[in-house]
Write an enzyme that holds these catalytic residues in place. Structure first.
Site, PDB file in Angstrom:
ATOM      1  N   GLU A  17       4.545 -11.341  -5.672  1.00 21.00           N
ATOM      2  CA  GLU A  17       3.456 -11.571  -6.626  1.00 21.00           C
ATOM      3  C   GLU A  17       3.769 -11.076  -8.038  1.00 21.00           C
ATOM      4  OE1 GLU A  17       3.627  -9.446  -4.202  1.00 21.00           O
ATOM      5  OE2 GLU A  17       2.513  -7.598  -4.556  1.00 21.00           O
ATOM      6  N   HIS A  23       7.984  -7.737  -3.391  1.00 22.62           N
ATOM      7  CA  HIS A  23       6.701  -8.199  -3.935  1.00 22.62           C
ATOM      8  C   HIS A  23       6.846  -9.579  -4.587  1.00 22.62           C
ATOM      9  CE1 HIS A  23       4.308  -4.573  -3.309  1.00 22.62           C
ATOM     10  NE2 HIS A  23       5.438  -3.930  -3.504  1.00 22.62           N
ATOM     11  N   CYS A  47       5.317  -6.125   1.770  1.00 20.24           N
ATOM     12  CA  CYS A  47       5.660  -4.715   1.649  1.00 20.24           C
ATOM     13  C   CYS A  47       5.016  -3.902   2.775  1.00 20.24           C
ATOM     14  CB  CYS A  47       5.282  -4.216   0.263  1.00 20.24           C
ATOM     15  SG  CYS A  47       5.967  -2.622  -0.101  1.00 20.24           S
ATOM     16  N   TYR A  48       4.022  -3.050   2.460  1.00 17.67           N
ATOM     17  CA  TYR A  48       3.380  -2.298   3.547  1.00 17.67           C
ATOM     18  C   TYR A  48       2.819  -3.260   4.599  1.00 17.67           C
ATOM     19  CZ  TYR A  48       0.212   0.663   6.149  1.00 17.67           C
ATOM     20  OH  TYR A  48      -0.434   1.309   7.169  1.00 17.67           O
ATOM     21  N   ASP A  96     -13.157  -9.535 -23.656  1.00 17.26           N
ATOM     22  CA  ASP A  96     -13.844  -9.357 -22.368  1.00 17.26           C
ATOM     23  C   ASP A  96     -15.357  -9.393 -22.538  1.00 17.26           C
ATOM     24  OD1 ASP A  96     -11.240  -8.849 -21.743  1.00 17.26           O
ATOM     25  OD2 ASP A  96     -11.515  -6.699 -21.420  1.00 17.26           O
ATOM     26  N   LYS A 102      -6.595 -10.096 -17.773  1.00 14.36           N
ATOM     27  CA  LYS A 102      -6.803 -10.419 -19.182  1.00 14.36           C
ATOM     28  C   LYS A 102      -6.427 -11.852 -19.549  1.00 14.36           C
ATOM     29  CE  LYS A 102      -7.727  -7.866 -22.688  1.00 14.36           C
ATOM     30  NZ  LYS A 102      -8.984  -7.160 -22.676  1.00 14.36           N
ATOM     31  N   GLY A 106       0.841  -1.190   0.000  1.00 15.09           N
ATOM     32  CA  GLY A 106       0.000   0.000   0.000  1.00 15.09           C
ATOM     33  C   GLY A 106       0.873   1.236   0.000  1.00 15.09           C
TER      34      GLY A 106
END
Ligand code: XMP
Length: 517
Positions: free
Chosen positions: A177, A175, A84-85, A232, A373, A57
């Protein structure tokens, strides 16, 4: 969504990558759901989540009103991973020494591993002896809280990862991720192992639960689907169609801002091939009038968004009582448009989210809201959509209006369409269409001097944008072969009247964005 055993909660502290965390967990076959950091903890704990991840964040733990998880979270016995945060918040609340950064550490970093932990099982040092990670943080944990051990460090960050094995509390300053942390998935996988969560989530299961959820949500009502022909909205149309069959009416708004031949292709595909109930609205004039004289990018997006909804409302009125509107909103659209379940900053107003006028009469069906996506493409394949649709490159809702920089006129749109058609043809011929997230032409609002034959020209400039990306959250400029660049440039300058220069955009996202406006 109702699911059986095995789920992880992600608490969102407003990080840009929150949904990536949830998506990586899904890739590891575990259902995961994002909650605002302000969501009552008792509800999350009583719902049986087997692990909790605290996202990154933008805040500093020392800021007034900094969002912090309740302390009881760490007493609950549920494994927690702070990222992280999330790590700084954990360190701060549990009595570690967290200092505001003297300078932000941002980008690639290399951690040195110290000691071992189930969290780092299988994480192996590279040739350098260190492990590459992606850092983006301000505050730093200088000393871990009591009971924790430091698991890694960088020169700027004495505690880059920490653990309290006994209480199953873990935290990483980087991170795991993002793709830029190559071994990040192993770390997340390890955390799921620590949680002991069963791996039962699948895309096929997602289709079934989503179809059930759509049926329950619309409760016998009719639905309008905003079909653009992109992957989409096509996937949304098929999902909704499977859920409620002929109670679905698809509306294709031709806003006059589409690429060459696109409107015809959409009508042909869905009317003739899919036999869907499709209404084709030629609203080009309305859209062009709405943005007449507008040069500000945000205003263009807002006007187009408003017009889009207004056209829909007109169509809906003609069709009788249709309370629901199905849209192919994806997570990157959401996160970059509004503060979604947490305090994320607004970057651009994407027409299908932030631009909705308040008087809008529709209730929204957005079954892809949590997906990225490439997940939608997998879904499309599973739903049996043809490869042309599944692999179509993303195209922004405001269309070519945000690629004609400055004022949008019919002539400038036509010029861009011709130049863009060359880009599409050449990229396809080079077999690069699927490898590129997007490749397109942009018409710049400046003219430059050139020479053609014996004559001086003063004409338009086309910028070529080609990017690779996993999910549009980050992107890199594509290293297109020089020969291809040469062919595209030659063809555009020779074939598109009024263009005497082509330039190639070599900016990545961040700090640039994919679109120019
Ligand atoms: P940016 O320019 O923000 O774009 O890096 C990220 C991705 O989103 C697409 N895009 C949009 N899609 N409505 C959409 O549906 C919009 O208003 C919009 N603006 C940008 C863009 O093409 C890229 O894939």
């Amino acid at each position: 969504m109702s699911v059986g055993v095995g789920k992880i909660a992600v608490l969102d502290f407003g990080g840009q990558y929150t949904q990536l965390i949830a998506r990586r967990v899904r890739e590891l076959s575990v259902y995961s759901e994002i909650f605002s950091c302000t969501h009552p903890l008792e509800q999350i704990l009583s719902a049986g989540y087997q692990g909790i991840i605290l996202s990154g964040g933008p805040s500093s733990v020392y800021e007034d009103g900094a969002p912090l998880p309740p302390r009881e979270l760490f007493e609950s016995g549920v494994p927690v991973l702070g990222i992280c945060y999330g790590m700084q918040a954990m360190g701060y609340l549990l009595g570690g020494h967290v200092i505001p950064a003297e300078r932000r550490e941002y980008g690639k970093a290399e951690i040195t591993l110290q000691g071992s932990s189930p969290l780092l099982k299988g994480v192996t040092p590279e040739d350098t002896g260190r492990v590459t990670v992606w850092m983006s943080h301000g505050d730093t944990v200088l000393r871990p809280p009591k009971g924790f051990t430091a698991l890694a460090r960088t020169p700027n960050c004495p505690v880059a990862a920490m653990a309290n094995e006994e209480r199953r509390l873990y935290a990483v300053q980087f991170h795991p991720e993002v793709a830029h942390t190559p071994q990040g998935k192993t770390i997340l996988d390890n955390f799921l192992e620590v949680c002991g969560v069963s791996r039962t989530w699948s895309m096929a299961g997602f289709i079934d639960t989503t179809i059930d959820a759509i049926r329950a949500q619309v409760n016998g009502g009719r639905v309008l689907c905003a079909l653009s022909g992109g992957v989409d909205s096509s996937v949304v149309a098929v999902l909704v169609h499977r859920a409620i069959a002929d109670r679905l009416t698809c509306v294709f708004v031709d806003n006059g801002l589409l690429r060459k031949g696109e409107a015809e292709a959409v009508v042909h595909t869905f009317r003739d091939t899919f036999k869907m109930n499709l209404i084709h609205v030629d609203a080009s004039r309305r859209f062009l009038d709405a943005i007449h004289g507008v040069t500000d990018p945000e205003l263009k997006r807002k006007r187009i968004g408003a017009e889009f909804i207004s056209v829909f409302e007109d169509e809906a009125r003609k069709l009788g009582d249709i309370p629901w509107l199905a849209q192919g909103t994806l997570y990157p659209d959401v996160i970059e448009s509004v503060s979604f379940r947490g305090p994320s900053a607004t970057i651009k107003t994407h027409h299908n989210v932030g631009g909705l006028p308040l008087k809008m009469q529709f209730k929204l069906v957005e079954p892809l809201r949590e997906l990225f996506k490439d997940e939608v493409r997998r879904l499309g394949e599973l739903l049996g959509l043809p490869p042309e649709i599944v692999w179509r490159q993303p195209f922004p809702g405001p269309g070519l209006a945000i690629r004609v920089l400055g004022e949008v006129t019919t002539d400038r749109l036509d010029l861009l369409r011709d130049a863009d058609a060359v880009v599409q043809e050449e990229v396809r011929a080079a077999g690069l269409e699927r490898q590129l997230w997007q490749a397109f032409a942009v018409l710049l609002p400046v003219k430059t001097v050139g020479v053609m034959g014996d004559f001086r020209t003063y004409a338009q400039v086309i910028a070529l944008r080609a990017v690779t990306s996993q999910d549009a959250m980050t992107a890199d400029w594509a290293r297109l072969p020089y020969d291809l660049l040469g062919t595209i440039s030659n063809r555009i300058i020779n074939e598109v009247k009024g263009v005497n220069r082509v330039v190639f955009d070599i900016s990545s996202k961040p700090p640039s964005t994919i679109e120019w406006e």
